[in-house]
Design an enzyme around this catalytic site. Structure first.
Site, PDB file in Angstrom:
ATOM      1  N   CYS A   3      -9.315  -1.341 -11.833  1.00 39.18           N
ATOM      2  CA  CYS A   3      -9.570  -1.002 -10.422  1.00 39.18           C
ATOM      3  C   CYS A   3      -9.021   0.400 -10.143  1.00 39.18           C
ATOM      4  O   CYS A   3      -8.174   0.908 -10.876  1.00 39.18           O
ATOM      5  CB  CYS A   3      -8.970  -2.056  -9.492  1.00 39.18           C
ATOM      6  N   CYS A   6      -5.273   0.746 -10.063  1.00 36.62           N
ATOM      7  CA  CYS A   6      -4.694   0.660 -11.418  1.00 36.62           C
ATOM      8  C   CYS A   6      -4.910   1.981 -12.149  1.00 36.62           C
ATOM      9  O   CYS A   6      -4.038   2.438 -12.880  1.00 36.62           O
ATOM     10  CB  CYS A   6      -5.297  -0.502 -12.193  1.00 36.62           C
ATOM     11  N   HIS A  45      -1.179  -5.486 -10.976  1.00 34.95           N
ATOM     12  CA  HIS A  45      -2.380  -5.789 -10.200  1.00 34.95           C
ATOM     13  C   HIS A  45      -2.309  -7.201  -9.618  1.00 34.95           C
ATOM     14  O   HIS A  45      -2.265  -8.184 -10.346  1.00 34.95           O
ATOM     15  CB  HIS A  45      -3.655  -5.647 -11.052  1.00 34.95           C
ATOM     16  N   ASN A  86      -4.351  -5.357   5.016  1.00 38.47           N
ATOM     17  CA  ASN A  86      -5.659  -5.935   5.257  1.00 38.47           C
ATOM     18  C   ASN A  86      -5.843  -7.022   4.201  1.00 38.47           C
ATOM     19  O   ASN A  86      -5.573  -6.791   3.017  1.00 38.47           O
ATOM     20  CB  ASN A  86      -6.755  -4.877   5.138  1.00 38.47           C
ATOM     21  N   GLY A  92     -10.758  -6.715   6.523  1.00 33.63           N
ATOM     22  CA  GLY A  92     -10.982  -5.280   6.334  1.00 33.63           C
ATOM     23  C   GLY A  92     -10.529  -4.752   4.989  1.00 33.63           C
ATOM     24  O   GLY A  92     -10.484  -3.538   4.791  1.00 33.63           O
ATOM     25  N   HIS A  97      -6.697  -4.574  -4.697  1.00 30.74           N
ATOM     26  CA  HIS A  97      -5.391  -4.430  -5.343  1.00 30.74           C
ATOM     27  C   HIS A  97      -4.437  -4.309  -4.164  1.00 30.74           C
ATOM     28  O   HIS A  97      -4.530  -3.335  -3.400  1.00 30.74           O
ATOM     29  CB  HIS A  97      -5.370  -3.184  -6.246  1.00 30.74           C
ATOM     30  N   HIS A  99      -2.094  -3.709  -1.195  1.00 30.44           N
ATOM     31  CA  HIS A  99      -1.471  -2.458  -0.756  1.00 30.44           C
ATOM     32  C   HIS A  99      -1.047  -2.573   0.695  1.00 30.44           C
ATOM     33  O   HIS A  99      -1.700  -3.250   1.494  1.00 30.44           O
ATOM     34  CB  HIS A  99      -2.432  -1.270  -0.932  1.00 30.44           C
ATOM     35  N   HIS A 101      -0.420  -0.440   4.070  1.00 30.74           N
ATOM     36  CA  HIS A 101      -0.691   0.832   4.749  1.00 30.74           C
ATOM     37  C   HIS A 101       0.521   1.219   5.588  1.00 30.74           C
ATOM     38  O   HIS A 101       0.994   0.410   6.397  1.00 30.74           O
ATOM     39  CB  HIS A 101      -1.887   0.698   5.702  1.00 30.74           C
TER      40      HIS A 101
HETATM   41  P1  AMP Z   1      -8.240  -1.479   2.537  1.00 25.71           P
HETATM   42  O1  AMP Z   1      -9.387  -1.391   3.510  1.00 25.71           O
HETATM   43  O2  AMP Z   1      -7.013  -2.118   3.131  1.00 25.71           O
HETATM   44  O3  AMP Z   1      -8.664  -2.114   1.226  1.00 25.71           O
HETATM   45  O4  AMP Z   1      -7.800  -0.004   2.273  1.00 25.71           O
HETATM   46  C1  AMP Z   1      -8.182   0.732   1.168  1.00 25.71           C
HETATM   47  C2  AMP Z   1      -7.754   2.138   1.456  1.00 25.71           C
HETATM   48  O5  AMP Z   1      -7.765   2.849   0.239  1.00 25.71           O
HETATM   49  C3  AMP Z   1      -8.679   2.895   2.419  1.00 25.71           C
HETATM   50  O6  AMP Z   1      -7.931   3.340   3.524  1.00 25.71           O
HETATM   51  C4  AMP Z   1      -9.221   4.035   1.566  1.00 25.71           C
HETATM   52  O7  AMP Z   1      -9.365   5.221   2.287  1.00 25.71           O
HETATM   53  C5  AMP Z   1      -8.174   4.153   0.490  1.00 25.71           C
HETATM   54  N1  AMP Z   1      -8.631   4.681  -0.792  1.00 25.71           N
HETATM   55  C6  AMP Z   1      -9.734   4.327  -1.497  1.00 25.71           C
HETATM   56  N2  AMP Z   1      -9.806   4.983  -2.655  1.00 25.71           N
HETATM   57  C7  AMP Z   1      -8.720   5.787  -2.695  1.00 25.71           C
HETATM   58  C8  AMP Z   1      -8.226   6.746  -3.636  1.00 25.71           C
HETATM   59  N3  AMP Z   1      -8.878   6.998  -4.774  1.00 25.71           N
HETATM   60  N4  AMP Z   1      -7.076   7.394  -3.352  1.00 25.71           N
HETATM   61  C9  AMP Z   1      -6.422   7.156  -2.191  1.00 25.71           C
HETATM   62  N5  AMP Z   1      -6.827   6.262  -1.270  1.00 25.71           N
HETATM   63  C10 AMP Z   1      -7.960   5.595  -1.514  1.00 25.71           C
HETATM   64 ZN    ZN Z   2      -5.541  -2.824  -9.787  1.00 21.35          ZN
END
Ligand code: AMP
Ligand code: ZN
Length: 113
Positions: A3, A6, A45, A86, A92, A97, A99, A101
């Site tokens: 992903c 990762c 992960h 999220n 959302g 993976h 995370h 915010h």
């Molecule tokens: P979520 O909607 O909680 O899954 O948030 C995923 C977040 O990852 C979004 O705010 C995207 O803008 C951010 N995102 C996606 N790809 C990348 C990347 N390569 N580097 C940094 N942020 C990313």
């Molecule tokens: Zn991952």
């Protein structure tokens, strides 16, 4: 293929990393929704909050403590910030993976929406 988060963890994809330790990494969101928008991510992960197990208790807690540390690093600890997980498509979540915010840095107080 691993992903995208990762790949960032393995330094196979670029990211602006702002914090890193043995278990956790934090980097800038590529589509920031606020002046400060950082993603705090465990290196292992795990798909989502829904997949956290009792054994992940310490790691889950560390995500919040690292977010707090990064908030300090970006000087938004006094003004305040949001911490958001999220969870699942309905919540959302786009990247499967887990995370956290870290969002803040507005000039005025954030308005509830
Ligand atoms: P979520 O909607 O909680 O899954 O948030 C995923 C977040 O990852 C979004 O705010 C995207 O803008 C951010 N995102 C996606 N790809 C990348 C990347 N390569 N580097 C940094 N942020 C990313
Ligand atoms: Zn991952």
């Amino acid at each position: 293929m691993a992903c995208i988060f990762c790949q960032i963890i393995n330094k196979e994809a670029p990211a602006e990393i702002v914090y890193e330790d043995e278990k956790i990494i934090a980097f800038k969101d590529i589509h920031p929704v606020a002046p400060v928008h950082i993603l705090v991510v465990p290196k292992r992960h795990i798909d989502s909050v829904e997949d956290l197990k009792e054994k992940d208790r310490e790691l889950a807690g560390r995500l919040i403590l690292v977010a707090k540390e990064v908030a300090q690093q970006f000087s938004i600890n006094k003004s305040g910030y949001k911490l958001v997980f999220n969870v699942g498509r309905g919540g959302g979540q786009i990247i499967d993976h887990i995370h956290l915010h870290l969002i803040g840095g507005w000039k005025k107080n954030a308005i509830r929406s």
